[in-house]
Write a protein that holds these residues in place. Structure first.
Motif, mmCIF file in Angstrom:
data_model
loop_
_atom_site.group_PDB
_atom_site.id
_atom_site.type_symbol
_atom_site.label_atom_id
_atom_site.label_comp_id
_atom_site.label_asym_id
_atom_site.label_seq_id
_atom_site.Cartn_x
_atom_site.Cartn_y
_atom_site.Cartn_z
ATOM 1 N N SER A 236 -8.773 -2.890 -10.097
ATOM 2 C CA SER A 236 -9.465 -3.054 -8.817
ATOM 3 C C SER A 236 -10.437 -4.221 -8.870
ATOM 4 O O SER A 236 -10.591 -4.964 -7.893
ATOM 5 N N VAL A 237 -11.090 -4.410 -10.027
ATOM 6 C CA VAL A 237 -12.073 -5.485 -10.163
ATOM 7 C C VAL A 237 -11.390 -6.840 -10.236
ATOM 8 O O VAL A 237 -11.746 -7.767 -9.499
ATOM 9 N N TYR A 238 -10.375 -6.975 -11.108
ATOM 10 C CA TYR A 238 -9.805 -8.314 -11.253
ATOM 11 C C TYR A 238 -8.953 -8.694 -10.046
ATOM 12 O O TYR A 238 -8.874 -9.873 -9.686
ATOM 13 N N PHE A 239 -8.337 -7.739 -9.371
ATOM 14 C CA PHE A 239 -7.604 -8.070 -8.149
ATOM 15 C C PHE A 239 -8.563 -8.439 -7.024
ATOM 16 O O PHE A 239 -8.269 -9.325 -6.217
ATOM 17 N N SER A 240 -9.715 -7.772 -6.951
ATOM 18 C CA SER A 240 -10.708 -8.128 -5.946
ATOM 19 C C SER A 240 -11.224 -9.547 -6.177
ATOM 20 O O SER A 240 -11.393 -10.326 -5.234
ATOM 21 N N ALA A 241 -11.450 -9.906 -7.454
ATOM 22 C CA ALA A 241 -11.892 -11.259 -7.784
ATOM 23 C C ALA A 241 -10.803 -12.283 -7.496
ATOM 24 O O ALA A 241 -11.061 -13.366 -6.957
ATOM 25 N N TRP A 242 -9.575 -11.940 -7.826
ATOM 26 C CA TRP A 242 -8.446 -12.853 -7.622
ATOM 27 C C TRP A 242 -8.232 -13.136 -6.140
ATOM 28 O O TRP A 242 -7.851 -14.245 -5.755
ATOM 29 N N SER A 243 -8.487 -12.129 -5.299
ATOM 30 C CA SER A 243 -8.265 -12.310 -3.861
ATOM 31 C C SER A 243 -9.237 -13.307 -3.243
ATOM 32 O O SER A 243 -9.051 -13.722 -2.101
ATOM 33 N N ASN A 244 -10.276 -13.715 -3.993
ATOM 34 C CA ASN A 244 -11.152 -14.791 -3.514
ATOM 35 C C ASN A 244 -10.431 -16.132 -3.507
ATOM 36 O O ASN A 244 -10.821 -17.048 -2.795
ATOM 37 N N GLY B 43 -0.761 1.239 -13.210
ATOM 38 C CA GLY B 43 -2.155 1.165 -12.778
ATOM 39 C C GLY B 43 -2.682 -0.253 -12.762
ATOM 40 O O GLY B 43 -3.449 -0.637 -11.867
ATOM 41 N N PHE B 44 -2.268 -1.071 -13.741
ATOM 42 C CA PHE B 44 -2.697 -2.468 -13.778
ATOM 43 C C PHE B 44 -2.128 -3.258 -12.602
ATOM 44 O O PHE B 44 -2.616 -4.346 -12.293
ATOM 45 N N GLY B 45 -1.107 -2.709 -11.951
ATOM 46 C CA GLY B 45 -0.510 -3.396 -10.807
ATOM 47 C C GLY B 45 -1.072 -2.964 -9.472
ATOM 48 O O GLY B 45 -0.538 -3.340 -8.423
ATOM 49 N N SER B 46 -2.145 -2.195 -9.483
ATOM 50 C CA SER B 46 -2.731 -1.713 -8.221
ATOM 51 C C SER B 46 -3.411 -2.850 -7.462
ATOM 52 O O SER B 46 -4.457 -3.345 -7.885
ATOM 53 N N ALA B 47 -2.817 -3.253 -6.344
ATOM 54 C CA ALA B 47 -3.353 -4.376 -5.560
ATOM 55 C C ALA B 47 -4.011 -3.904 -4.263
ATOM 56 O O ALA B 47 -4.087 -4.657 -3.290
ATOM 57 N N ARG B 48 -4.501 -2.674 -4.237
ATOM 58 C CA ARG B 48 -5.119 -2.154 -3.015
ATOM 59 C C ARG B 48 -6.352 -2.981 -2.609
ATOM 60 O O ARG B 48 -6.648 -3.115 -1.421
ATOM 61 N N ALA B 49 -7.063 -3.527 -3.587
ATOM 62 C CA ALA B 49 -8.210 -4.385 -3.274
ATOM 63 C C ALA B 49 -7.753 -5.624 -2.513
ATOM 64 O O ALA B 49 -8.427 -6.092 -1.590
ATOM 65 N N VAL B 50 -6.582 -6.167 -2.895
ATOM 66 C CA VAL B 50 -6.029 -7.339 -2.204
ATOM 67 C C VAL B 50 -5.606 -6.955 -0.794
ATOM 68 O O VAL B 50 -5.864 -7.687 0.168
ATOM 69 N N THR C 142 0.831 -1.212 0.000
ATOM 70 C CA THR C 142 0.000 0.000 0.000
ATOM 71 C C THR C 142 0.862 1.257 0.000
ATOM 72 O O THR C 142 0.618 2.198 -0.767
ATOM 73 N N PHE C 143 1.875 1.267 0.863
ATOM 74 C CA PHE C 143 2.764 2.425 0.963
ATOM 75 C C PHE C 143 3.500 2.667 -0.361
ATOM 76 O O PHE C 143 3.515 3.798 -0.878
ATOM 77 N N LEU C 144 4.113 1.627 -0.917
ATOM 78 C CA LEU C 144 4.889 1.783 -2.155
ATOM 79 C C LEU C 144 4.006 2.224 -3.318
ATOM 80 O O LEU C 144 4.438 3.024 -4.160
ATOM 81 N N TYR C 145 2.775 1.708 -3.357
ATOM 82 C CA TYR C 145 1.897 2.088 -4.469
ATOM 83 C C TYR C 145 1.535 3.570 -4.397
ATOM 84 O O TYR C 145 1.467 4.253 -5.426
#
Length: 737
Positions: A300-308, A349-356, A257-260
């Protein structure tokens, strides 16, 4: 998953059952009203009158029982007070211990009473929401306004537990005195107060804070993460599965989160200069900065889905993509390509894992430290936001190694590429994937993350396949495994309010279930699992948005839009009007970022305990409007004090607004949006990200009219959106409780 009505009944104290709000009866009554209106047996006026009378009777039943119990507690405390006074003259250690235990016993009974009030308050909110949704009336607005503001208000007894505060004070004060026999003159009313180490008092304080929405710095800060807790309270502390928690994994999520956030804001002071060096206009910095936000809308959508399915794999994928994106950003200077620059930012931007990061805290951190972890998530974001521009101010150098140029424009990319490479190694060595052996009933199966999730999860799996084919000697050859998703057709959810004013009766088959999963078609307390599971598509999530939720999302959109305009155009505006250097702009932005935590300390510790959240919300919106108006360049020459003061007003009150906005959003939002892929956190993130995209696009488009017009043109949409959000707040003000 268990329907809300059934959960409500399970949490009730058995011997007090007949004094609780009869949620099941009132829910059936709402269904009967609907049937009667359909056949023309009842009119709107009679329905509203009859339902108001029922609510008044239910609330009166609760309040009278509450007053009776308060009297019993007060009588017990009075008797204990007499014993306490007697022991002051002739102290006896054994009797003091017995007296302390007696006070604790009263405290336990008070805690039961507080839970009784809280569950009734939740049930009352739910039935009001159900009535509004079913008929499309603004009944809640009318009912709360007329009952809560009346001098003989019984509603305030339920929502603000008027009178119980004195009982809380009596127990706390006497336990404090019995604990401290060292002759100190300090009491619970002094600041700083002596520490009171008693779990009963701590539990009472937590229950009172939940009921009154009173808060402190840590709570207020944690609210920014929009990681929602269990909706219904329980007097017994729930068992928490600590086996899923791993401190180093949490730390890695916070570091991500910090690095992003550093990655997002490190280029802001130099983006205009970089665009100029590549032959583009300075205002193209809006597109350069906004490209990251554009990609984040999808990530945000695909990382949120992936975190399932996993937390480790998406974090690895995020780190690799961010490493590539920052490398491309840095190489664009020597390649003399604005396209490579933009592609690099898109990759970031595609690397935004804040949802995870958010989902990990929500799913894997024990309840007892989840608030601290949520506050850590927000603090890491705030610190990254301040460190990004500050780091850019330090990278003021110019040299070459072979054919690679290292200057103030490219160094942000190189520094972040190295940071993400180091983070990737740390992640691979230290992260522990949580176990997934969870009961089906405890965690519903996630389905259908939407077409966006399908596309990007497929792309992610393809990248992992490539990674596995690399030579074993390469770091990139580390086995990661394929990301697998299970997608199904979306299950249609209930349809929400069609409007506020027109009394439309909702009769479609989709509305056989309400947003809490209570079946209305047969009066049963338990409906099909999918009817009260998490929203499994954007369409289903949107249908769960009530007017109050929509207004809060509009406010969140507004504050993110205003902040993005202020930050992204700062370099261009200050260079044009004041001829500021890159270092000066970076220091100004860093100072703005450093105000985040102090502002939250003041609001969380003091302001939020003096005023209601909705009052702070409205006042903050008005102050943001004042800041926008003060920012315009009209008639008098634009000066540094005007710019700095207006920027500070905008930023500080937007920060205050964000905290109370997300706190209210978590309360008015359906419980079905507290979990799953399409959760409230994702929706607020999407609203904020889209606001940033539109703001950055506005800056670039306004640049075609010349830098002299840039400031005023970009402020006009901010002004209109802010006015709209204030008007919308007034419309839904009485439902924000």
């Amino acid at each position: 998953m268990v329907a809300f009505g059934k959960k409500l009944k399970e949490r009730q104290i058995q011997e007090w059952q007949r004094y609780y709000i009869n949620y099941k009866l009132m829910k059936k009554k709402v269904k009967q009203y609907g049937q009667q209106i359909e056949v023309g047996a009842q009119d709107r006026r009679h329905v509203l009158k009859d339902f108001s009378r029922m609510l008044d009777n239910q609330i009166e039943k609760i309040v009278l029982f509450l007053l009776e119990q308060q009297g019993l507690l007060a009588s017990r405390l009075a008797r204990l007070g007499e014993q306490h006074d007697a022991l002051q003259e002739q102290p006896d250690i054994s009797q003091l211990t017995e007296l302390r235990e007696a006070y604790r016993a009263v405290g336990h009974d008070l805690l039961k009473l507080l839970f009784f009030v809280e569950i009734n308050a939740i049930g009352l909110r739910k039935i009001l929401k159900k009535f509004d949704k079913r008929f499309g009336y603004r009944f809640t607005n009318y009912y709360v306004k007329t009952r809560a503001n009346h001098p003989y208000s019984q509603l305030q007894q339920v929502f603000k537990h008027v009178g119980l505060g004195a009982v809380v004070g009596a127990i706390s004060r006497n336990l404090h005195e019995l604990q401290d026999r060292q002759g100190s003159y300090l009491s619970i009313y002094d600041q700083p107060v002596l520490p009171l180490e008693d779990p009963v008092v701590d539990s009472i304080k937590a229950a009172v804070d939940r009921l009154t929405h009173s808060t402190n710095f840590l709570n207020f800060l944690a609210q920014h993460a929009l990681i929602m807790q269990e909706e219904l309270p329980t007097p017994v502390e729930e068992h928490v599965d600590d086996q899923r928690y791993h401190f180093m994994s949490l730390l890695l999520n916070l570091a991500n989160t910090f690095l992003y956030m550093v990655n997002t804001y490190i280029i802001v002071p130099t983006a205009d200069d970089y665009a100029l060096s590549l032959g583009a206009a300075a205002t193209v910095c809006g597109v350069v900065i906004g490209a990251m936000a554009v990609a984040q809308v999808f990530s945000s959508v695909y990382f949120s889905a992936w975190s399932n399915k996993s937390y480790f794999r998406p974090l690895v994928f995020s780190s690799i993509v961010l490493f590539i994106g920052n490398t491309l950003y840095a190489l664009a200077y020597d390649l003399e390509s604005i396209a490579v620059l933009l592609i690099g930012r898109l990759f970031c931007g595609f690397g935004s894992a804040r949802a995870v990061n958010r989902r990990y805290i929500s799913d894997c951190v024990p309840l007892k430290i989840r608030m601290q972890a949520s506050a850590g998530f927000v603090s890491a974001s705030a610190l990254g936001m301040a460190c990004g521009p500050a780091l850019a101010a330090l990278l003021q150098t110019n040299f070459k190694i072979y054919k690679l140029t290292f200057n103030q424009d490219t160094l942000p990319g190189w520094v972040m590429a190295v940071a993400w490479f180091i983070y990737l190694i740390w992640l691979w060595i230290s992260f522990k994937e949580p176990s997934r052996d969870i009961e089906e009933n405890d965690r519903p199966h996630e389905s259908n993350a939407g077409c966006i999730g399908i596309v990007f999860s497929t792309a992610a799996s393809w990248i992992f396949d490539l990674v596995k084919m690399w030579p074993k000697s390469s770091l990139m050859a580390l086995y990661i495994g394929e990301a697998s998703f299970d997608y199904r057709q979306p299950v249609e959810n209930n349809e929400l309010e069609k409007g506020l004013k027109q009394p439309l009766l909702i009769t479609s088959e989709d509305n056989q279930q309400d947003e809490d999963g209570d079946a209305e078609c047969d009066g049963s307390e338990e409906g099909p699992e999918e009817s009260h599971g998490p929203a499994n598509s954007i369409k289903a999530a949107y249908r769960l948005l009530t007017p109050s939720v929509k207004v809060q999302l509009l406010i969140y959109f507004m504050l993110k839009y205003v902040m993005e305009v202020l930050l992204s155009e700062s370099s261009v505006v200050t260079t044009y009007y004041f001829n500021w250097s890159t270092s000066t702009v970076a220091i100004f932005l860093a100072c703005l970022g450093l105000t985040v935590l102090p502002v939250n300390i003041v609001v969380g510790s003091y302001i939020s305990n003096m005023f209601e959240d909705r009052q702070i919300l409205l006042a903050s919106e008005i102050m943001v409007l004042v800041g926008i108006i003060f920012s315009f360049n009209v008639i008098i020459p634009y000066s540094v004090p005007q710019y700095v003061c207006s920027g500070l007003i905008l930023f500080v009150f937007a920060e205050v607004l964000e905290g109370v906005n997300l706190a209210l959003l978590s309360r008015v939002m359906s419980s079905r949006l507290s979990r799953g892929t399409y959760n409230g956190g994702l929706l607020s993130t999407e609203a904020g990200t889209i606001a940033r995209v539109i703001a950055d696009a506005t800056i670039t488009l306004a640049g075609y009219l010349g830098e002299s017009s840039l400031l005023n043109i970009t402020l006009i949409p901010s002004l209109l959106i802010c006015i709209s959000s204030i008007m919308a707040t007034f419309v839904t003000y009485n439902s924000l409780y």
